[in-house]
Scaffold this motif. Structure first.
Motif, PDB file in Angstrom:
ATOM      1  N   MET A 231      18.163  -2.250  11.590  1.00 37.87           N
ATOM      2  CA  MET A 231      17.192  -2.897  10.737  1.00 37.87           C
ATOM      3  C   MET A 231      16.090  -1.919  10.312  1.00 37.87           C
ATOM      4  SD  MET A 231      16.794  -5.756   9.494  1.00 37.87           S
ATOM      5  CE  MET A 231      15.738  -6.966   8.914  1.00 37.87           C
ATOM      6  N   LYS A 232      15.694  -1.049  11.267  1.00 38.11           N
ATOM      7  CA  LYS A 232      14.668  -0.064  10.967  1.00 38.11           C
ATOM      8  C   LYS A 232      15.177   0.917   9.910  1.00 38.11           C
ATOM      9  CE  LYS A 232      11.320   2.432  13.673  1.00 38.11           C
ATOM     10  NZ  LYS A 232      10.983   3.010  14.940  1.00 38.11           N
ATOM     11  N   LEU A 233      16.408   1.287   9.969  1.00 41.75           N
ATOM     12  CA  LEU A 233      17.020   2.196   9.002  1.00 41.75           C
ATOM     13  C   LEU A 233      17.040   1.557   7.622  1.00 41.75           C
ATOM     14  CD1 LEU A 233      18.454   4.887   8.510  1.00 41.75           C
ATOM     15  CD2 LEU A 233      20.593   3.730   9.061  1.00 41.75           C
ATOM     16  N   LEU A 234      17.321   0.294   7.536  1.00 38.18           N
ATOM     17  CA  LEU A 234      17.353  -0.417   6.255  1.00 38.18           C
ATOM     18  C   LEU A 234      15.953  -0.443   5.631  1.00 38.18           C
ATOM     19  CD1 LEU A 234      19.031  -1.989   4.241  1.00 38.18           C
ATOM     20  CD2 LEU A 234      18.540  -4.065   5.537  1.00 38.18           C
ATOM     21  N   ALA A 235      14.925  -0.630   6.398  1.00 40.18           N
ATOM     22  CA  ALA A 235      13.554  -0.640   5.879  1.00 40.18           C
ATOM     23  C   ALA A 235      13.198   0.732   5.315  1.00 40.18           C
ATOM     24  CB  ALA A 235      12.583  -1.037   6.983  1.00 40.18           C
ATOM     25  N   TRP A 236      13.570   1.800   6.027  1.00 42.15           N
ATOM     26  CA  TRP A 236      13.298   3.144   5.530  1.00 42.15           C
ATOM     27  C   TRP A 236      14.066   3.423   4.241  1.00 42.15           C
ATOM     28  CZ3 TRP A 236       9.410   6.072   6.475  1.00 42.15           C
ATOM     29  CH2 TRP A 236       8.743   6.008   7.680  1.00 42.15           C
ATOM     30  N   LEU A 237      15.287   2.978   4.168  1.00 42.37           N
ATOM     31  CA  LEU A 237      16.109   3.174   2.975  1.00 42.37           C
ATOM     32  C   LEU A 237      15.489   2.458   1.781  1.00 42.37           C
ATOM     33  CD1 LEU A 237      18.685   4.381   1.800  1.00 42.37           C
ATOM     34  CD2 LEU A 237      19.866   2.275   2.427  1.00 42.37           C
ATOM     35  N   VAL A 238      15.036   1.225   1.973  1.00 40.18           N
ATOM     36  CA  VAL A 238      14.391   0.472   0.887  1.00 40.18           C
ATOM     37  C   VAL A 238      13.109   1.176   0.458  1.00 40.18           C
ATOM     38  CG1 VAL A 238      13.225  -1.698   0.345  1.00 40.18           C
ATOM     39  CG2 VAL A 238      15.428  -1.734   1.527  1.00 40.18           C
ATOM     40  N   LEU A 239      12.331   1.662   1.401  1.00 43.30           N
ATOM     41  CA  LEU A 239      11.089   2.366   1.082  1.00 43.30           C
ATOM     42  C   LEU A 239      11.363   3.628   0.271  1.00 43.30           C
ATOM     43  CD1 LEU A 239       8.020   2.481   1.461  1.00 43.30           C
ATOM     44  CD2 LEU A 239       8.449   3.869   3.488  1.00 43.30           C
ATOM     45  N   VAL A 240      12.348   4.401   0.667  1.00 43.52           N
ATOM     46  CA  VAL A 240      12.697   5.627  -0.064  1.00 43.52           C
ATOM     47  C   VAL A 240      13.182   5.288  -1.472  1.00 43.52           C
ATOM     48  CG1 VAL A 240      14.337   7.554  -0.127  1.00 43.52           C
ATOM     49  CG2 VAL A 240      13.165   6.995   2.001  1.00 43.52           C
ATOM     50  N   LEU A 241      13.998   4.263  -1.602  1.00 45.21           N
ATOM     51  CA  LEU A 241      14.486   3.865  -2.926  1.00 45.21           C
ATOM     52  C   LEU A 241      13.341   3.387  -3.820  1.00 45.21           C
ATOM     53  CD1 LEU A 241      17.856   2.072  -2.057  1.00 45.21           C
ATOM     54  CD2 LEU A 241      17.527   4.296  -3.123  1.00 45.21           C
ATOM     55  N   LEU A 242      12.376   2.687  -3.261  1.00 40.15           N
ATOM     56  CA  LEU A 242      11.224   2.247  -4.043  1.00 40.15           C
ATOM     57  C   LEU A 242      10.382   3.435  -4.520  1.00 40.15           C
ATOM     58  CD1 LEU A 242       9.995  -0.947  -2.164  1.00 40.15           C
ATOM     59  CD2 LEU A 242      10.956  -0.813  -4.455  1.00 40.15           C
ATOM     60  N   VAL A 243      10.217   4.418  -3.671  1.00 38.10           N
ATOM     61  CA  VAL A 243       9.464   5.619  -4.058  1.00 38.10           C
ATOM     62  C   VAL A 243      10.197   6.364  -5.165  1.00 38.10           C
ATOM     63  CG1 VAL A 243       8.689   7.892  -3.252  1.00 38.10           C
ATOM     64  CG2 VAL A 243       8.261   5.862  -1.855  1.00 38.10           C
ATOM     65  N   ILE A 244      11.491   6.526  -5.031  1.00 42.33           N
ATOM     66  CA  ILE A 244      12.285   7.210  -6.059  1.00 42.33           C
ATOM     67  C   ILE A 244      12.215   6.435  -7.371  1.00 42.33           C
ATOM     68  CG2 ILE A 244      14.630   7.835  -6.751  1.00 42.33           C
ATOM     69  CD1 ILE A 244      15.173   8.535  -3.811  1.00 42.33           C
ATOM     70  N   TYR A 245      12.305   5.126  -7.309  1.00 40.93           N
ATOM     71  CA  TYR A 245      12.226   4.288  -8.511  1.00 40.93           C
ATOM     72  C   TYR A 245      10.858   4.445  -9.191  1.00 40.93           C
ATOM     73  CZ  TYR A 245      11.871   0.131 -11.424  1.00 40.93           C
ATOM     74  OH  TYR A 245      11.683  -0.720 -12.467  1.00 40.93           O
ATOM     75  N   ALA A 246       9.790   4.435  -8.398  1.00 39.31           N
ATOM     76  CA  ALA A 246       8.440   4.550  -8.963  1.00 39.31           C
ATOM     77  C   ALA A 246       8.235   5.919  -9.609  1.00 39.31           C
ATOM     78  CB  ALA A 246       7.401   4.303  -7.877  1.00 39.31           C
ATOM     79  N   VAL A 247       8.710   6.965  -8.966  1.00 40.51           N
ATOM     80  CA  VAL A 247       8.554   8.317  -9.513  1.00 40.51           C
ATOM     81  C   VAL A 247       9.337   8.460 -10.807  1.00 40.51           C
ATOM     82  CG1 VAL A 247       9.113  10.755  -9.098  1.00 40.51           C
ATOM     83  CG2 VAL A 247       8.027   9.390  -7.295  1.00 40.51           C
TER      84      VAL A 247
END
Length: 80
Positions: free
Chosen positions: A1-17
């Motif tokens: 579950m912790k890995l999934l949260a990090w993955l979502v966070l990284v994808l959101l940062v990439i999307y925003a950039v």
């Protein structure tokens, strides 16, 4: 579950950039400063009495072809 949260966070940062980068590329470049049109100069002539320079179009011609800055200076050099 912790890995999934990090993955979502990284994808959101990439999307925003990526969104920020594409928005910056779509904006038109700022307009460059316009240079004022060049004005042609006029020749200057020297008064035969006082030596001041005046534009040739404003100079007054004396009886012998000299150029003057004012009617008073032309009158001072007029033959009596």
């Amino acid at each position: 579950m912790k890995l999934l949260a990090w993955l979502v966070l990284v994808l959101l940062v990439i999307y925003a950039v990526r969104k920020k980068m594409t928005a910056a590329m779509r904006q038109p470049p700022p307009p460059q400063a316009q240079r004022p049109p060049e004005v042609e100069g006029e020749s200057m002539v020297s008064c035969a009495h006082c030596g001041i320079y005046v534009p040739a179009s404003e100079a007054l011609t004396g009886p012998q072809g000299q150029l003057y800055c004012s009617p008073e200076h032309r009158a001072l050099h007029a033959p009596s």
